[in-house]
Scaffold this active site. Structure first.
Site, PDB file in Angstrom:
ATOM      1  N   LYS A   1       0.802  -1.232   0.000  1.00 42.10           N
ATOM      2  CA  LYS A   1       0.000   0.000   0.000  1.00 42.10           C
ATOM      3  C   LYS A   1       0.835   1.283   0.000  1.00 42.10           C
ATOM      4  O   LYS A   1       0.406   2.299  -0.513  1.00 42.10           O
ATOM      5  CB  LYS A   1      -0.944   0.013   1.207  1.00 42.10           C
ATOM      6  CG  LYS A   1      -2.088  -0.973   1.091  1.00 42.10           C
ATOM      7  CD  LYS A   1      -3.066  -0.805   2.233  1.00 42.10           C
ATOM      8  CE  LYS A   1      -4.194  -1.798   2.105  1.00 42.10           C
ATOM      9  NZ  LYS A   1      -5.259  -1.570   3.080  1.00 42.10           N
TER      10      LYS A   1
ATOM     11  N   ASP B   1     -10.056   3.038   2.191  1.00 44.14           N
ATOM     12  CA  ASP B   1     -10.158   2.333   3.480  1.00 44.14           C
ATOM     13  C   ASP B   1     -10.853   3.181   4.547  1.00 44.14           C
ATOM     14  O   ASP B   1     -11.764   2.709   5.228  1.00 44.14           O
ATOM     15  CB  ASP B   1      -8.761   1.938   3.988  1.00 44.14           C
ATOM     16  CG  ASP B   1      -8.181   0.758   3.220  1.00 44.14           C
ATOM     17  OD1 ASP B   1      -8.967  -0.074   2.716  1.00 44.14           O
ATOM     18  OD2 ASP B   1      -6.942   0.668   3.124  1.00 44.14           O
TER      19      ASP B   1
ATOM     20  N   GLY C   1      -4.842   0.346  18.733  1.00 44.34           N
ATOM     21  CA  GLY C   1      -3.866   0.041  17.690  1.00 44.34           C
ATOM     22  C   GLY C   1      -3.488   1.297  16.934  1.00 44.34           C
ATOM     23  O   GLY C   1      -4.279   2.257  16.863  1.00 44.34           O
TER      24      GLY C   1
HETATM   25  P1  ATR Z   1      -2.259  -2.962  10.153  1.00 42.10           P
HETATM   26  O1  ATR Z   1      -1.754  -2.314   8.908  1.00 42.10           O
HETATM   27  O2  ATR Z   1      -3.189  -4.125   9.901  1.00 42.10           O
HETATM   28  O3  ATR Z   1      -2.838  -1.995  11.126  1.00 42.10           O
HETATM   29  P2  ATR Z   1       0.300  -3.109  11.521  1.00 42.10           P
HETATM   30  O4  ATR Z   1       0.706  -1.831  10.877  1.00 42.10           O
HETATM   31  O5  ATR Z   1       1.282  -4.228  11.555  1.00 42.10           O
HETATM   32  O6  ATR Z   1      -1.005  -3.705  10.835  1.00 42.10           O
HETATM   33  O7  ATR Z   1      -0.210  -2.781  13.018  1.00 42.10           O
HETATM   34  C1  ATR Z   1      -0.532  -3.762  13.917  1.00 42.10           C
HETATM   35  C2  ATR Z   1      -1.118  -3.131  15.183  1.00 42.10           C
HETATM   36  O8  ATR Z   1      -1.478  -4.207  16.070  1.00 42.10           O
HETATM   37  C3  ATR Z   1      -0.152  -2.258  15.957  1.00 42.10           C
HETATM   38  O9  ATR Z   1      -0.889  -1.239  16.599  1.00 42.10           O
HETATM   39  C4  ATR Z   1       0.424  -3.233  16.983  1.00 42.10           C
HETATM   40  O10 ATR Z   1       0.928  -2.624  18.157  1.00 42.10           O
HETATM   41  P3  ATR Z   1       2.480  -2.150  18.245  1.00 42.10           P
HETATM   42  O11 ATR Z   1       2.551  -0.851  17.506  1.00 42.10           O
HETATM   43  O12 ATR Z   1       2.743  -2.016  19.694  1.00 42.10           O
HETATM   44  O13 ATR Z   1       3.289  -3.245  17.594  1.00 42.10           O
HETATM   45  C5  ATR Z   1      -0.810  -4.021  17.317  1.00 42.10           C
HETATM   46  N1  ATR Z   1      -0.532  -5.337  17.911  1.00 42.10           N
HETATM   47  C6  ATR Z   1      -0.113  -6.450  17.275  1.00 42.10           C
HETATM   48  N2  ATR Z   1      -0.005  -7.484  18.150  1.00 42.10           N
HETATM   49  C7  ATR Z   1      -0.377  -7.002  19.375  1.00 42.10           C
HETATM   50  C8  ATR Z   1      -0.484  -7.564  20.703  1.00 42.10           C
HETATM   51  N3  ATR Z   1      -0.191  -8.843  20.931  1.00 42.10           N
HETATM   52  N4  ATR Z   1      -0.901  -6.757  21.703  1.00 42.10           N
HETATM   53  C9  ATR Z   1      -1.207  -5.449  21.475  1.00 42.10           C
HETATM   54  N5  ATR Z   1      -1.125  -4.868  20.267  1.00 42.10           N
HETATM   55  C10 ATR Z   1      -0.715  -5.623  19.216  1.00 42.10           C
END
Ligand code: ATR
Length: 279
Positions: free
Chosen positions: A66, A102, A126
């Site tokens: 993207k 989106d 997130g």
């Molecule tokens: P997307 O584009 O789908 O939003 P991404 O950019 O990889 O995917 O973001 C993933 C999100 O999930 C992030 O906010 C991540 O938190 P961090 O910034 O702290 O990494 C969150 N996330 C993933 N696994 C997690 C977990 N086990 N607990 C809490 N937050 C999680």
């Protein structure tokens, strides 16, 4: 003349977009076909050239392309520029136009329920790519956005992005807290729950007037949504966001109104088949 559309990403097998779009073309008598292609990051530029050479009229872009596709395009719409990400490309008079549906797709999916955005409180869990698109779109419609993330610095960066775009946002810890009692819309955008794992905190005490959305599509009802339901909240799974980003991509490509109900039924049918026949 038959038109061709596609979605590119890696992995791509999970994508439901071909079913949604092809059902829409059949329902409205549009002479078009929609395909999906797995494109490795190292071959994105060749794939874009190839789609253009083959006469594709447009395509959707999903993870992990993207952002990387942006330098390969000629023009960005304001939505794509603001999000810093493209999920829809249209070829118009030989030019490659990058757009993003989106955020607006998310807004469309909740506007019927929320009945107005201005001055209301949204909490986003997130701070990844999905959260960014949603945060910008909600802030643009006048919502106050509170972003909670496991890594606080990323939430703070997103707050700055929202403020740069003229919106109001704050950040906080990824945990339950006072925000639970003053939230109109709560959106779960992290990958927690994707594999049916329990959510790290409870929604106990949340105001029961809250609309709670989890953007995960499968499982349809995550542990997070089950908890929200138990607290008396209205809930929405990820299907409608997926649907409306597709509906808006359709309308960007073809003009007019997409056949929303037929596209929704195609998505549901395909999800159901996958759940029961492909484990
Ligand atoms: P997307 O584009 O789908 O939003 P991404 O950019 O990889 O995917 O973001 C993933 C999100 O999930 C992030 O906010 C991540 O938190 P961090 O910034 O702290 O990494 C969150 N996330 C993933 N696994 C997690 C977990 N086990 N607990 C809490 N937050 C999680």
């Amino acid at each position: 003349m038959e038109k061709h559309y596609a979605v590119i990403g890696d992995p791509i097998e999970h994508s439901l977009s071909p079913w949604m779009h092809n059902a829409g073309y059949s329902a409205s008598g549009v002479d078009a076909e929609y395909h999906r292609f797995c494109v490795k990051p190292s071959q994105l530029a060749e794939a874009v050239e190839g789609l253009c050479a083959l006469g594709y009229s447009g395509w959707n872009v999903t993870i992990p392309h993207k952002e990387h596709i942006i330098p390969l395009l000629d023009i960005l719409t304001p939505e794509a520029r603001r999000a810093g990400a493209v999920n829809t490309v249209k070829i118009q008079e030989g030019k490659r136009i990058g757009h993003n549906t989106d955020g607006a797709g998310f807004v469309r999916s909740v506007e019927g329920d929320l009945q107005g955005f201005k001055g209301k409180n949204a909490v986003l869990l997130g701070a990844g790519g999905a959260s960014k698109g949603i945060a910008l779109a909600l802030a643009e419609r006048g919502m106050k956005v509170h972003i909670l993330n496991r890594t606080l610095e990323k939430a703070e960066e997103l707050v700055q992005a929202v403020e740069r775009a003229g919106g109001t946002a704050t950040s906080g810890e990824f945990a339950s807290g006072d925000w639970l009692t003053e939230v109109d819309l709560l959106v779960q955008t992290t990958s927690v729950g994707l594999h049916d794992e329990p959510y790290p905190f409870s929604l106990e005490g949340i105001s029961s007037g809250t609309l709670v959305v989890d953007i995960i599509v499968t499982p349809r009802e995550t542990a997070f949504l089950k908890d929200a339901k138990k607290q008396g909240c209205r809930t929405q799974d990820g299907l409608d966001m997926l649907l409306y980003q597709g509906v808006l991509a359709w309308e960007f490509w073809l003009g007019g109104q997409a056949p929303v109900e037929e596209m929704r039924q195609a998505l549901k049918k395909q999800l159901f088949q996958r759940m029961f026949y492909e484990g």
